[in-house]
Design a protein around this motif. Sequence first.
Motif, mmCIF file in Angstrom:
data_model
loop_
_atom_site.group_PDB
_atom_site.id
_atom_site.type_symbol
_atom_site.label_atom_id
_atom_site.label_comp_id
_atom_site.label_asym_id
_atom_site.label_seq_id
_atom_site.Cartn_x
_atom_site.Cartn_y
_atom_site.Cartn_z
ATOM 1 N N ALA A 166 -4.530 -0.132 -9.714
ATOM 2 C CA ALA A 166 -3.870 0.425 -8.321
ATOM 3 C C ALA A 166 -4.634 1.356 -7.819
ATOM 4 C CB ALA A 166 -2.361 0.951 -8.663
ATOM 5 N N SER A 167 -5.433 2.346 -8.051
ATOM 6 C CA SER A 167 -6.189 3.297 -7.686
ATOM 7 C C SER A 167 -7.167 3.778 -8.420
ATOM 8 C CB SER A 167 -5.178 4.327 -7.144
ATOM 9 O OG SER A 167 -4.527 5.095 -8.264
ATOM 10 N N GLU A 168 -7.995 4.646 -8.100
ATOM 11 C CA GLU A 168 -8.834 5.328 -8.835
ATOM 12 C C GLU A 168 -8.185 6.222 -9.868
ATOM 13 O OE1 GLU A 168 -11.953 7.076 -6.478
ATOM 14 O OE2 GLU A 168 -12.626 5.164 -5.436
ATOM 15 N N PRO A 189 -6.534 6.024 -12.820
ATOM 16 C CA PRO A 189 -5.261 5.760 -12.774
ATOM 17 C C PRO A 189 -4.607 6.528 -14.084
ATOM 18 C CG PRO A 189 -6.440 4.036 -13.821
ATOM 19 C CD PRO A 189 -7.504 4.999 -13.034
ATOM 20 N N ASP A 236 0.956 -1.150 0.113
ATOM 21 C CA ASP A 236 -0.001 -0.194 -0.150
ATOM 22 C C ASP A 236 1.095 1.219 -0.055
ATOM 23 O OD1 ASP A 236 -2.517 -1.424 0.074
ATOM 24 O OD2 ASP A 236 -2.103 -1.716 2.254
ATOM 25 N N ARG A 260 0.095 6.226 -3.581
ATOM 26 C CA ARG A 260 -0.394 6.352 -4.987
ATOM 27 C C ARG A 260 -1.147 4.879 -5.550
ATOM 28 N NH1 ARG A 260 1.211 9.625 -8.747
ATOM 29 N NH2 ARG A 260 1.224 8.295 -10.257
ATOM 30 N N GLY A 261 -1.481 4.139 -4.282
ATOM 31 C CA GLY A 261 -2.363 2.957 -4.752
ATOM 32 C C GLY A 261 -1.543 1.762 -4.095
ATOM 33 N N THR A 262 -2.267 0.393 -4.628
ATOM 34 C CA THR A 262 -1.810 -0.748 -3.779
ATOM 35 C C THR A 262 -1.308 -1.673 -5.008
ATOM 36 O OG1 THR A 262 -3.642 -0.693 -2.395
ATOM 37 C CG2 THR A 262 -2.723 -2.865 -2.808
ATOM 38 N N ASP A 312 5.020 6.024 -9.189
ATOM 39 C CA ASP A 312 4.715 4.834 -8.457
ATOM 40 C C ASP A 312 5.859 4.254 -7.984
ATOM 41 O OD1 ASP A 312 1.973 5.269 -9.578
ATOM 42 O OD2 ASP A 312 1.864 3.653 -10.872
ATOM 43 N N ARG A 321 1.738 -0.526 -12.385
ATOM 44 C CA ARG A 321 0.057 -0.217 -12.823
ATOM 45 C C ARG A 321 -0.175 -0.693 -14.100
ATOM 46 N NH1 ARG A 321 -2.807 3.965 -10.187
ATOM 47 N NH2 ARG A 321 -0.827 4.605 -9.067
ATOM 48 N N THR A 339 -1.852 -6.322 -10.321
ATOM 49 C CA THR A 339 -1.978 -4.976 -9.696
ATOM 50 C C THR A 339 -3.091 -4.291 -10.437
ATOM 51 O OG1 THR A 339 0.182 -4.369 -8.916
ATOM 52 C CG2 THR A 339 -1.020 -2.686 -9.746
#
Length: 278
Positions: free
Chosen positions: A80-82, A84, A19, A22-24, A94, A72, A77
């Motif tokens: 990774a996040s909203e 992107p 985590d 910038r995301g997972t 990232d 990403r 992966t």
Amino acid sequence: MSQILSIARPDSVRSVRLDTGRGTFAAFTAAPPAPRGTALLVPGFNGSKEDFLPLLPGLAEAGYRVVAIDQRGQYETGPASENPSYAPEGLAADVVALAGVLGGPVHLVGHSYGGLVSRLAVLNSPSAHTTWASLTLLNFGPAAVSEPTRERLELLLDALRTTPVLELWPFLRPQDGGVSEEVLAFLSDRWARNAPEALRLAAERMITEPDRSEALRDSGIPLSVVFGTPEDTWPEREAAAMARELGARYTEIMGGGHSPNVYEPEAVIEALTSFWNA
């Protein structure tokens, strides 16, 4: 594209999710009880953390905590996040964020397109010397890819405009009869999970990327170039010339091809650890 012969995961390698702000990110990690340093491994175009499975146990046995990621838009992966961003500059951010989570300074290794992203990560780091212990470019050249590779990427870009990613697999499927059905199934699944926008932006940048060697040399980060041959994505002479301009350690791995991490892993482990130890 990266190549794989086996997807068997050694007992010493764990699957984790990291985590960051910038995301997972999906990752593999291996580490000795008292690591002497940390290394972050970034895969190339249509690659994934599995590309580095042949390296992880040996690097850990040599004393290093190693983390290999899916970038990403890749494999496990995903976005990774909203909202992107798959542009190389976003992918580089990232990588910087991941180094922050791992705790610097980190030895950074980028394979092929992952080398392009890793170079940007070093150049765009607010505090490069506290973030990075070193950078190794693995089968990456100074600028745009060779003419034959450019032509293949342009064909792919044309196809991506009209054809879903999954439907392109029959044209990309390895023809080598030595690849097991298990690996072929994995490669098909991995290809299908690629974000089309990530593939498009990667292909476009690999065709147009400028030479950033002067800026990288001026960063002052310890540098090495490890290059498997024979290779046609970037000519070996260009990689060797880049290493000279960078003042970088240069290691040619004969028989390693574009993926020496797969075909000659012991040689890559030796090249990396001897550089890191120094």
